[in-house]
Design a protein around this motif. Sequence first.
Motif, PDB file in Angstrom:
ATOM      1  N   SER A 233      -6.064   1.197  -3.831  1.00 39.33           N
ATOM      2  CA  SER A 233      -6.453   2.246  -2.869  1.00 39.33           C
ATOM      3  C   SER A 233      -6.726   3.577  -3.560  1.00 39.33           C
ATOM      4  O   SER A 233      -7.340   4.470  -2.983  1.00 39.33           O
ATOM      5  CB  SER A 233      -5.378   2.424  -1.795  1.00 39.33           C
ATOM      6  OG  SER A 233      -4.133   2.724  -2.395  1.00 39.33           O
ATOM      7  N   THR A 234      -6.249   3.722  -4.823  1.00 41.65           N
ATOM      8  CA  THR A 234      -6.539   4.958  -5.552  1.00 41.65           C
ATOM      9  C   THR A 234      -7.441   4.693  -6.755  1.00 41.65           C
ATOM     10  O   THR A 234      -7.572   5.529  -7.646  1.00 41.65           O
ATOM     11  CB  THR A 234      -5.228   5.618  -6.037  1.00 41.65           C
ATOM     12  OG1 THR A 234      -4.464   4.644  -6.755  1.00 41.65           O
ATOM     13  CG2 THR A 234      -4.402   6.137  -4.875  1.00 41.65           C
ATOM     14  N   TYR A 246       0.039  -2.755  -5.820  1.00 38.92           N
ATOM     15  CA  TYR A 246       0.217  -2.089  -4.525  1.00 38.92           C
ATOM     16  C   TYR A 246      -0.850  -2.587  -3.547  1.00 38.92           C
ATOM     17  O   TYR A 246      -1.738  -3.354  -3.911  1.00 38.92           O
ATOM     18  CB  TYR A 246       0.039  -0.573  -4.684  1.00 38.92           C
ATOM     19  CG  TYR A 246       1.228   0.167  -5.263  1.00 38.92           C
ATOM     20  CD1 TYR A 246       2.093   0.895  -4.440  1.00 38.92           C
ATOM     21  CD2 TYR A 246       1.490   0.148  -6.629  1.00 38.92           C
ATOM     22  CE1 TYR A 246       3.176   1.584  -4.967  1.00 38.92           C
ATOM     23  CE2 TYR A 246       2.573   0.839  -7.157  1.00 38.92           C
ATOM     24  CZ  TYR A 246       3.411   1.552  -6.323  1.00 38.92           C
ATOM     25  OH  TYR A 246       4.487   2.231  -6.854  1.00 38.92           O
ATOM     26  N   ASP A 247      -0.770  -2.097  -2.313  1.00 40.63           N
ATOM     27  CA  ASP A 247      -1.817  -2.333  -1.293  1.00 40.63           C
ATOM     28  C   ASP A 247      -1.948  -3.797  -0.884  1.00 40.63           C
ATOM     29  O   ASP A 247      -3.033  -4.236  -0.483  1.00 40.63           O
ATOM     30  CB  ASP A 247      -3.184  -1.811  -1.784  1.00 40.63           C
ATOM     31  CG  ASP A 247      -3.142  -0.330  -2.120  1.00 40.63           C
ATOM     32  OD1 ASP A 247      -2.832   0.470  -1.226  1.00 40.63           O
ATOM     33  OD2 ASP A 247      -3.410   0.022  -3.290  1.00 40.63           O
ATOM     34  N   ILE A 248      -0.857  -4.563  -0.995  1.00 47.93           N
ATOM     35  CA  ILE A 248      -0.919  -5.969  -0.583  1.00 47.93           C
ATOM     36  C   ILE A 248      -1.194  -6.044   0.927  1.00 47.93           C
ATOM     37  O   ILE A 248      -0.568  -5.317   1.712  1.00 47.93           O
ATOM     38  CB  ILE A 248       0.407  -6.696  -0.947  1.00 47.93           C
ATOM     39  CG1 ILE A 248       0.607  -6.728  -2.465  1.00 47.93           C
ATOM     40  CG2 ILE A 248       0.470  -8.083  -0.330  1.00 47.93           C
ATOM     41  CD1 ILE A 248      -0.396  -7.553  -3.251  1.00 47.93           C
ATOM     42  N   PHE A 249      -2.101  -6.881   1.313  1.00 45.27           N
ATOM     43  CA  PHE A 249      -2.516  -7.075   2.706  1.00 45.27           C
ATOM     44  C   PHE A 249      -2.896  -5.742   3.367  1.00 45.27           C
ATOM     45  O   PHE A 249      -2.656  -5.533   4.561  1.00 45.27           O
ATOM     46  CB  PHE A 249      -1.423  -7.784   3.528  1.00 45.27           C
ATOM     47  CG  PHE A 249      -0.959  -9.082   2.927  1.00 45.27           C
ATOM     48  CD1 PHE A 249      -1.800  -9.850   2.131  1.00 45.27           C
ATOM     49  CD2 PHE A 249       0.338  -9.552   3.150  1.00 45.27           C
ATOM     50  CE1 PHE A 249      -1.371 -11.047   1.568  1.00 45.27           C
ATOM     51  CE2 PHE A 249       0.772 -10.747   2.588  1.00 45.27           C
ATOM     52  CZ  PHE A 249      -0.079 -11.488   1.795  1.00 45.27           C
ATOM     53  N   GLU A 252      -0.402   0.238   2.076  1.00 49.29           N
ATOM     54  CA  GLU A 252      -0.393   1.043   0.844  1.00 49.29           C
ATOM     55  C   GLU A 252       0.929   0.985   0.088  1.00 49.29           C
ATOM     56  O   GLU A 252       0.954   1.131  -1.133  1.00 49.29           O
ATOM     57  CB  GLU A 252      -0.788   2.497   1.154  1.00 49.29           C
ATOM     58  CG  GLU A 252       0.002   3.192   2.271  1.00 49.29           C
ATOM     59  CD  GLU A 252       1.212   3.971   1.790  1.00 49.29           C
ATOM     60  OE1 GLU A 252       1.379   4.119   0.573  1.00 49.29           O
ATOM     61  OE2 GLU A 252       1.996   4.421   2.648  1.00 49.29           O
ATOM     62  N   ARG A 253       2.043   0.769   0.784  1.00 49.90           N
ATOM     63  CA  ARG A 253       3.333   0.790   0.102  1.00 49.90           C
ATOM     64  C   ARG A 253       3.851  -0.626  -0.195  1.00 49.90           C
ATOM     65  O   ARG A 253       4.982  -0.808  -0.661  1.00 49.90           O
ATOM     66  CB  ARG A 253       4.361   1.537   0.950  1.00 49.90           C
ATOM     67  CG  ARG A 253       4.690   0.846   2.261  1.00 49.90           C
ATOM     68  CD  ARG A 253       5.764   1.566   3.038  1.00 49.90           C
ATOM     69  NE  ARG A 253       6.293   0.733   4.105  1.00 49.90           N
ATOM     70  CZ  ARG A 253       5.678   0.471   5.252  1.00 49.90           C
ATOM     71  NH1 ARG A 253       4.488   0.984   5.506  1.00 49.90           N
ATOM     72  NH2 ARG A 253       6.236  -0.311   6.169  1.00 49.90           N
ATOM     73  N   TYR A 254       3.050  -1.648   0.093  1.00 48.66           N
ATOM     74  CA  TYR A 254       3.509  -3.024  -0.070  1.00 48.66           C
ATOM     75  C   TYR A 254       3.133  -3.516  -1.474  1.00 48.66           C
ATOM     76  O   TYR A 254       1.963  -3.587  -1.829  1.00 48.66           O
ATOM     77  CB  TYR A 254       2.878  -3.911   1.002  1.00 48.66           C
ATOM     78  CG  TYR A 254       3.590  -5.227   1.221  1.00 48.66           C
ATOM     79  CD1 TYR A 254       4.877  -5.449   0.734  1.00 48.66           C
ATOM     80  CD2 TYR A 254       2.992  -6.261   1.936  1.00 48.66           C
ATOM     81  CE1 TYR A 254       5.531  -6.650   0.945  1.00 48.66           C
ATOM     82  CE2 TYR A 254       3.637  -7.464   2.158  1.00 48.66           C
ATOM     83  CZ  TYR A 254       4.908  -7.648   1.659  1.00 48.66           C
ATOM     84  OH  TYR A 254       5.554  -8.839   1.872  1.00 48.66           O
ATOM     85  N   ALA A 386      -0.800  11.341   6.883  1.00 47.06           N
ATOM     86  CA  ALA A 386      -1.675  12.441   6.473  1.00 47.06           C
ATOM     87  C   ALA A 386      -1.477  12.778   4.990  1.00 47.06           C
ATOM     88  O   ALA A 386      -2.447  13.027   4.266  1.00 47.06           O
ATOM     89  CB  ALA A 386      -1.408  13.671   7.336  1.00 47.06           C
ATOM     90  N   LEU A 387      -0.211  12.746   4.527  1.00 48.16           N
ATOM     91  CA  LEU A 387       0.081  13.021   3.109  1.00 48.16           C
ATOM     92  C   LEU A 387      -0.613  11.997   2.213  1.00 48.16           C
ATOM     93  O   LEU A 387      -1.220  12.344   1.204  1.00 48.16           O
ATOM     94  CB  LEU A 387       1.592  12.989   2.846  1.00 48.16           C
ATOM     95  CG  LEU A 387       2.445  14.172   3.306  1.00 48.16           C
ATOM     96  CD1 LEU A 387       3.899  13.975   2.877  1.00 48.16           C
ATOM     97  CD2 LEU A 387       1.924  15.484   2.718  1.00 48.16           C
ATOM     98  N   ARG A 388      -0.507  10.697   2.586  1.00 46.93           N
ATOM     99  CA  ARG A 388      -1.147   9.640   1.794  1.00 46.93           C
ATOM    100  C   ARG A 388      -2.666   9.788   1.815  1.00 46.93           C
ATOM    101  O   ARG A 388      -3.323   9.678   0.782  1.00 46.93           O
ATOM    102  CB  ARG A 388      -0.768   8.261   2.336  1.00 46.93           C
ATOM    103  CG  ARG A 388       0.460   7.647   1.725  1.00 46.93           C
ATOM    104  CD  ARG A 388       0.283   7.187   0.284  1.00 46.93           C
ATOM    105  NE  ARG A 388       1.577   6.759  -0.257  1.00 46.93           N
ATOM    106  CZ  ARG A 388       2.373   7.507  -1.018  1.00 46.93           C
ATOM    107  NH1 ARG A 388       2.019   8.730  -1.342  1.00 46.93           N
ATOM    108  NH2 ARG A 388       3.531   7.037  -1.461  1.00 46.93           N
TER     109      ARG A 388
END
Length: 471
Positions: A233-234, A246-249, A252-254, A386-388
């Motif tokens: 995602s980044t 990261y980003d599993i399924f 973003e935090r998985y 919003a932070l992410r």
Amino acid sequence: MRRLPLQLFTAALMLGAAAAHAAQPQTIRVDYTHSGNALSDQYAIERVVVEPLPWPGHPAKNLDDTNRGQNRVEVVDAKTGDLLYSRGFSTIFGEWSTTEEAGKISRSFQESVRFPKPDRPVRVRILERDERNEFSVAWSIEVDADAQDVVKSQPPAPARPVPIQVSGPSPGKVDLLILGDGYTQAEMKKFEADARRLSQHLFSVSPFRERAKDFNVWAMAVPTAKSGITRPSTGVHNPSALGTRYDIFGSERYVLTLDNRALRDIAQHAPYEFIEILVNNDTYGGGGIFGQFSTAAAGNAWADYLFVHEFGHHFAGLADEYYTSPVAYQAASGRKEPWEPNATALRDPAKLKWKRHVKEGTPLPTPWPKAEYEETSRAYQKRRAALRAAGRPESEMNALFREDLERTNALLAKHPHRHAVGAFEGANYEASGYYRPAMQCLMFDRSEKFCPVCQDGISEIIDLYAGPAGR
Ligand SMILES: [Zn+2]
């Protein structure tokens, strides 16, 4: 010349190793694929492997009576049908099959089951839970561990396991392997320090604290070219031997690895029954699947919490008690009783599965400031997203998490059922219809303790691998 003593020394080491292994059977691993979609699934054999290290399990604990997991493996005598080994577990396929994507396409995942080498041909059965939560056989295959096509020899270990805590021979202990991913060769000392620090924290949390001597802990990492793991995602793509990302399924935090073959091929070089993967990242994230592995971002300010919470999923099959954070899964229709020990649909309060922890006079369901909690929680989730979205520094996220925990603590602190075990509505990603045992728990928010029901759920699994406490 000092050759002779050295040779003698080596011979003595090998003899010692052989003697230690003599009492333990070899470890058999069956690698297979599990594919399908939201509606159906199928299995196919890949290979049978004799792992390099002997079976680390307790010889008197071959049968699992804890009834955990979405699946169960059974090894039975091919002729008589006698049950020789069983274990509950869950799978990444099982989680994926509840995502939106599984309604559109089919996907294939690698899985493995491991068991002590039997002295006769066996049938290996994979069971799945049905609508009533009863297990039925989904796949079954005959396995002869002495057959010609069994992989009996493996390439050398890509890394060496480092002892973090060795309490005794593997069969009488829970064997936890901490794997590292995203650590470069120059960061190997950092990995070891992370593994020691987080393992120490795990054994400061009950019931792990009281049962620390029932555990062996090893750490092992295959160095990566770049520091940190893939986070698509980044736009960060860092290949690694373990393939953790990261980003599993789309969450973003998985953090998981979907490369089971790579995971097993590395892990088999250390004695292990459970695996937690430390990723060398600061960004909040983790994951945990019962009987497979868990992950935690070792560099995050909340790493202690992540390590223990995700291990709770992996080690004891604990359910998430939270329900206000977005997750990858779609809501299940209907509310059947979860198999997880710490969540209930509360169909019949008189038969509540953790009833022995409930004091007389505690109302079921148990009142708590739910509406108020949800209102402030919604505002918090908005700020978090919003932070992410804005790609703000991790320190701002850490501060928000601290603020959120303080807010929850303050809201719940004065409530009369603050320390009660009851049935509090909101759990298992659902605001209604599922109930959790306590207002707060390490499986509910970022608090520091497991509730009494989760503690029990963990102790049962320690007993299954190390034998009961106080021996
Ligand atoms: Zn709990």
